[in-house]
Write an enzyme that holds these catalytic residues in place. Structure first.
Site, PDB file in Angstrom:
ATOM      1  CE  LYS A   1      -1.999  -1.039   3.947  1.00 52.65           C
ATOM      2  NZ  LYS A   1      -1.313  -2.316   4.236  1.00 52.65           N
TER       3      LYS A   1
ATOM      4  NE  ARG B   1      -5.116   0.187   9.260  1.00 54.13           N
ATOM      5  CZ  ARG B   1      -3.871  -0.137   8.952  1.00 54.13           C
ATOM      6  NH1 ARG B   1      -3.443  -1.352   9.103  1.00 54.13           N
ATOM      7  NH2 ARG B   1      -3.052   0.768   8.499  1.00 54.13           N
TER       8      ARG B   1
ATOM      9  NE  ARG C   1       7.669  -2.674   6.371  1.00 58.00           N
ATOM     10  CZ  ARG C   1       6.355  -2.689   6.387  1.00 58.00           C
ATOM     11  NH1 ARG C   1       5.668  -2.032   5.464  1.00 58.00           N
ATOM     12  NH2 ARG C   1       5.710  -3.357   7.312  1.00 58.00           N
TER      13      ARG C   1
ATOM     14  NE  ARG D   1       6.008  -0.351   9.908  1.00 58.46           N
ATOM     15  CZ  ARG D   1       4.926  -0.363   9.126  1.00 58.46           C
ATOM     16  NH1 ARG D   1       4.941   0.263   7.962  1.00 58.46           N
ATOM     17  NH2 ARG D   1       3.834  -0.991   9.501  1.00 58.46           N
TER      18      ARG D   1
ATOM     19  NE  ARG E   1       1.638  -4.848  10.975  1.00 53.44           N
ATOM     20  CZ  ARG E   1       2.796  -4.754  10.347  1.00 53.44           C
ATOM     21  NH1 ARG E   1       3.883  -5.340  10.854  1.00 53.44           N
ATOM     22  NH2 ARG E   1       2.891  -4.097   9.221  1.00 53.44           N
TER      23      ARG E   1
HETATM   24  P1  AP5 Z   1       4.868  -1.603   1.918  1.00 49.63           P
HETATM   25  O1  AP5 Z   1       4.581  -0.757   0.715  1.00 49.63           O
HETATM   26  O2  AP5 Z   1       5.567  -0.980   3.067  1.00 49.63           O
HETATM   27  O3  AP5 Z   1       3.516  -2.345   2.377  1.00 49.63           O
HETATM   28  P2  AP5 Z   1       2.255  -1.780   3.159  1.00 49.63           P
HETATM   29  O4  AP5 Z   1       1.053  -2.432   2.565  1.00 49.63           O
HETATM   30  O5  AP5 Z   1       2.278  -0.307   3.228  1.00 49.63           O
HETATM   31  O6  AP5 Z   1       2.506  -2.457   4.553  1.00 49.63           O
HETATM   32  P3  AP5 Z   1       2.380  -1.874   6.037  1.00 49.63           P
HETATM   33  O7  AP5 Z   1       3.094  -2.808   6.929  1.00 49.63           O
HETATM   34  O8  AP5 Z   1       2.753  -0.415   6.070  1.00 49.63           O
HETATM   35  O9  AP5 Z   1       0.847  -2.001   6.262  1.00 49.63           O
HETATM   36  P4  AP5 Z   1       0.133  -1.932   7.625  1.00 49.63           P
HETATM   37  O10 AP5 Z   1      -1.271  -1.702   7.214  1.00 49.63           O
HETATM   38  O11 AP5 Z   1       0.380  -3.079   8.514  1.00 49.63           O
HETATM   39  O12 AP5 Z   1       0.869  -0.711   8.353  1.00 49.63           O
HETATM   40  P5  AP5 Z   1       0.482   0.811   8.602  1.00 49.63           P
HETATM   41  O13 AP5 Z   1       1.716   1.609   8.623  1.00 49.63           O
HETATM   42  O14 AP5 Z   1      -0.615   1.250   7.731  1.00 49.63           O
HETATM   43  O15 AP5 Z   1       5.690  -2.874   1.401  1.00 49.63           O
HETATM   44  C1  AP5 Z   1       6.174  -3.838   2.320  1.00 49.63           C
HETATM   45  C2  AP5 Z   1       7.582  -4.313   1.885  1.00 49.63           C
HETATM   46  O16 AP5 Z   1       7.478  -5.005   0.639  1.00 49.63           O
HETATM   47  C3  AP5 Z   1       8.591  -3.175   1.641  1.00 49.63           C
HETATM   48  O17 AP5 Z   1       9.851  -3.611   1.996  1.00 49.63           O
HETATM   49  C4  AP5 Z   1       8.509  -2.941   0.114  1.00 49.63           C
HETATM   50  O18 AP5 Z   1       9.707  -2.420  -0.398  1.00 49.63           O
HETATM   51  C5  AP5 Z   1       8.245  -4.353  -0.381  1.00 49.63           C
HETATM   52  N1  AP5 Z   1       7.393  -4.398  -1.580  1.00 49.63           N
HETATM   53  C6  AP5 Z   1       6.233  -3.722  -1.766  1.00 49.63           C
HETATM   54  N2  AP5 Z   1       5.721  -3.984  -2.998  1.00 49.63           N
HETATM   55  C7  AP5 Z   1       6.599  -4.880  -3.567  1.00 49.63           C
HETATM   56  C8  AP5 Z   1       6.637  -5.519  -4.841  1.00 49.63           C
HETATM   57  N3  AP5 Z   1       5.662  -5.332  -5.758  1.00 49.63           N
HETATM   58  N4  AP5 Z   1       7.672  -6.351  -5.103  1.00 49.63           N
HETATM   59  C9  AP5 Z   1       8.655  -6.562  -4.168  1.00 49.63           C
HETATM   60  N5  AP5 Z   1       8.688  -5.966  -2.955  1.00 49.63           N
HETATM   61  C10 AP5 Z   1       7.660  -5.137  -2.658  1.00 49.63           C
HETATM   62  O19 AP5 Z   1      -0.087   0.715  10.091  1.00 49.63           O
HETATM   63  C11 AP5 Z   1       0.789   0.360  11.144  1.00 49.63           C
HETATM   64  C12 AP5 Z   1       0.014   0.258  12.438  1.00 49.63           C
HETATM   65  O20 AP5 Z   1      -0.542   1.550  12.771  1.00 49.63           O
HETATM   66  C13 AP5 Z   1      -1.193  -0.688  12.431  1.00 49.63           C
HETATM   67  O21 AP5 Z   1      -0.832  -2.039  12.656  1.00 49.63           O
HETATM   68  C14 AP5 Z   1      -2.016  -0.111  13.582  1.00 49.63           C
HETATM   69  O22 AP5 Z   1      -1.466  -0.464  14.814  1.00 49.63           O
HETATM   70  C15 AP5 Z   1      -1.824   1.391  13.376  1.00 49.63           C
HETATM   71  N6  AP5 Z   1      -2.832   1.929  12.462  1.00 49.63           N
HETATM   72  C16 AP5 Z   1      -2.631   2.426  11.215  1.00 49.63           C
HETATM   73  N7  AP5 Z   1      -3.791   2.778  10.655  1.00 49.63           N
HETATM   74  C17 AP5 Z   1      -4.757   2.480  11.552  1.00 49.63           C
HETATM   75  C18 AP5 Z   1      -6.169   2.579  11.541  1.00 49.63           C
HETATM   76  N8  AP5 Z   1      -6.832   3.047  10.469  1.00 49.63           N
HETATM   77  N9  AP5 Z   1      -6.842   2.183  12.645  1.00 49.63           N
HETATM   78  C19 AP5 Z   1      -6.210   1.728  13.746  1.00 49.63           C
HETATM   79  N10 AP5 Z   1      -4.862   1.581  13.821  1.00 49.63           N
HETATM   80  C20 AP5 Z   1      -4.150   1.951  12.725  1.00 49.63           C
HETATM   81 MG    MG Z   2       2.429   1.107   4.752  1.00 52.65          MG
END
Ligand code: AP5
Ligand code: MG
Length: 215
Positions: free
Chosen positions: A13, A88, A127, A160, A171
């Site tokens: 994402k 979410r 990552r 992270r 997660r």
């Molecule tokens: P990346 O692009 O970082 O993936 P992502 O989908 O953004 O993964 P996240 O871990 O950020 O998602 P998340 O929803 O768990 O975390 P968030 O920060 O939103 O890619 C991942 C890896 O793969 C990278 O190394 C990248 O380089 C590689 N990659 C990507 N695409 C690739 C490809 N095509 N080919 C090869 N490699 C690839 O949330 C974190 C925390 O915050 C949550 O767990 C929660 O505690 C809190 N939080 C956030 N939003 C909310 C909400 N709305 N409500 C409540 N709590 C929340």
């Molecule tokens: Mg992300």
């Protein structure tokens, strides 16, 4: 253009959002990144949020809805924005609908980036993220030019705290129970687009771009 990026943790994402935001010059609203920034700045909301984030749990709906409401009240989000990782939960989706209603607008497209769990685990293990600008790397597929240093701003790369095996498992569980049900909600509205996230970065982006060209 008002779009939402959905998908399990590690699906890509953030990586795809960065490309879309740059190409279409959209304000980006990533709740995960806002919480990490707040934590790095010693902001009380960030410190509170990190208690949940590090173990892979969701931050409360009230806190999360409020930071999005504040962000959407700024002038730059009047005509366009990209949401990454919000909503979410069902309660967050309802809160977002109220906010959009008040703004007299609605979402144009919701992308569901799909991936297998094996790929997700590997991606989060490999990552690395810049502490200063949140640019994301992968130790095999997006390697920084200098080990441990961000290509963009020279900041330090770190793993992270929620990318531990236990936290990733949690997660994924939460994604299945709380977030996946939202897909039906957006499917019924006719704005959901499924994207194969297991392709190389540019192919994933091309599939997203094909949809965005038509909206
Ligand atoms: P990346 O692009 O970082 O993936 P992502 O989908 O953004 O993964 P996240 O871990 O950020 O998602 P998340 O929803 O768990 O975390 P968030 O920060 O939103 O890619 C991942 C890896 O793969 C990278 O190394 C990248 O380089 C590689 N990659 C990507 N695409 C690739 C490809 N095509 N080919 C090869 N490699 C690839 O949330 C974190 C925390 O915050 C949550 O767990 C929660 O505690 C809190 N939080 C956030 N939003 C909310 C909400 N709305 N409500 C409540 N709590 C929340
Ligand atoms: Mg992300």
């Amino acid at each position: 253009m008002k779009i939402l990026m959905m998908g399990p943790p590690g699906a890509g994402k953030g990586s795809q959002s960065a490309k879309v935001v740059e190409h279409y010059e959209l304000p980006s609203i990533s709740t995960g990144q806002m919480f990490r920034d707040a934590y790095n700045n010693n902001d009380p909301i960030g410190i509170e949020a990190m208690k949940y984030i590090k173990d892979g749990n969701l931050v409360s709906d009230d806190i999360t809805n409020e930071i999005v409401r504040l962000r959407l009240s700024k002038n730059d989000t009047e005509n366009s924005f990209l949401l990454d990782g919000y909503p979410r939960t069902v309660a967050q989706a309802a809160a977002l609908d109220v906010m959009l209603d008040e703004m007299g607008t609605e979402l144009d497209a919701v992308f569901n980036i799909l991936s297998s769990n094996d790929v997700l685990f590997e991606r989060m293990e490999q990552r690395r993220v810049c502490k200063s600008c949140d640019t994301t790397y992968h130790l095999k597929f997006k390697i920084p030019k200098i080990d441990g240093i961000c290509d963009v701003c020279g900041g330090v790369l770190y793993q992270r705290p929620d990318d531990t095996l236990e936290s990733v498992k949690r997660r994924l569980e939460i994604y299945e129970t709380k977030t996946r049900p939202l897909l039906d909600y957006y499917e019924k509205k006719g704005i959901l687009f499924h994207i194969n996230g297991m392709q190389p970065f540019d192919n994933v982006y091309n599939d997203i771009e094909l949809v965005l060209r038509d909206i």
